[in-house]
Design an enzyme around this catalytic site. Structure first.
Site, mmCIF file in Angstrom:
data_model
loop_
_atom_site.group_PDB
_atom_site.id
_atom_site.type_symbol
_atom_site.label_atom_id
_atom_site.label_comp_id
_atom_site.label_asym_id
_atom_site.label_seq_id
_atom_site.Cartn_x
_atom_site.Cartn_y
_atom_site.Cartn_z
ATOM 1 N N SER A 261 21.944 -67.598 57.208
ATOM 2 C CA SER A 261 21.443 -66.388 56.557
ATOM 3 C C SER A 261 22.410 -65.841 55.513
ATOM 4 O O SER A 261 22.009 -65.070 54.640
ATOM 5 C CB SER A 261 21.135 -65.304 57.597
ATOM 6 O OG SER A 261 22.320 -64.839 58.212
ATOM 7 N N LYS B 134 25.868 -59.617 58.196
ATOM 8 C CA LYS B 134 25.039 -59.290 57.029
ATOM 9 C C LYS B 134 25.845 -58.411 56.065
ATOM 10 O O LYS B 134 26.903 -57.902 56.407
ATOM 11 C CB LYS B 134 23.767 -58.531 57.455
ATOM 12 C CG LYS B 134 22.800 -59.329 58.314
ATOM 13 C CD LYS B 134 22.093 -60.405 57.545
ATOM 14 C CE LYS B 134 21.016 -61.088 58.371
ATOM 15 N NZ LYS B 134 21.595 -61.923 59.465
#
Length: 218
Positions: free
Chosen positions: A136, A173
């Site tokens: 990701s 993230k």
């Protein structure tokens, strides 16, 4: 050691300093903006030249997929490296594997092993290493199996890459606060961003990324 042109040296220095200051390499667009290139393609040509000279390594398909392979002076160490690394100033950092729901990230049962790493590669001292799982954050140059160096923190500025706990999950993230909400941004278009409403969801920051150790070599 490869001989670089003045422009190549400037670009190499920008890459090195960006990694040192943020923990991650610049994008092609950021390099182009810094040097006034007409497009990121011009930056790409310079990067390929540096790769041919053996001073960097490029990861295909990743906008931040740039890895330093050599230091440019005897006193410098590479900013991203593969273990084991020898050095005078050594840090012993716990490697966190999978994190069980509801327990502290540095609980003993989460520690896979201890690593010794060279302290000089980090501007900010990390508290632990976290093994990255998944792709990701690929476009930030963070790949599956890499070790993320993390400084413990419960707050972080916008734009920082963070380790966050959301419910039972721990994720890596980029943090962005917008209109009272928090967005956890993936650096890969194949993965969705995560919107968080503080107070309505179980959310906490576990730390800020301060560096990266490539998975190759161990």
């Amino acid at each position: 050691m490869a001989t670089l042109t003045p422009r190549q040296q400037q670009i190499f220095d920008l890459i090195r300093n960006t990694i040192r200051n943020t923990g991650f390499p610049p994008t092609r667009a950021e390099i182009a903006a810094e040097f006034g290139f007409s497009s990121p393609n011009a930056a790409e040509e310079h990067l390929r030249a540096l790769a041919r000279k053996g001073v960097i390594e490029l990861t295909p398909g990743a906008s931040r997929g740039i890895r330093l392979k050599v230091a440019r002076s005897d006193s410098e160490m590479p900013d991203q490296f593969s273990l084991p690394v020898s050095g005078i100033m050594q840090l012993t950092l716990p490697l966190v594997g999978r994190v069980a729901a509801g327990s502290p990230i540095l609980a003993a049962e989460h520690i896979d092993r201890q690593y010794q790493v060279d302290a000089s590669v980090f501007d900010e001292r990390p508290d632990y290493l976290l093994r990255v799982r998944g792709l990701s954050m690929r476009d930030a140059g963070i790949l599956d199996g890499d070790l993320l160096a993390v400084r413990k923190a419960s707050e972080a500025p916008n734009g920082k890459i963070v380790v966050a706990r959301l419910g039972d999950d721990v994720t890596v993230k980029r943090l962005q606060r917008r209109d009272g909400a928090i967005e956890l941004i993936a650096e890969n278009p194949d993965f969705p961003n995560i919107m968080v409403t503080p107070g309505r969801e179980e959310f906490s920051l576990e730390g800020i990324a301060v560096g990266l150790i490539r998975s190759s070599g161990f």
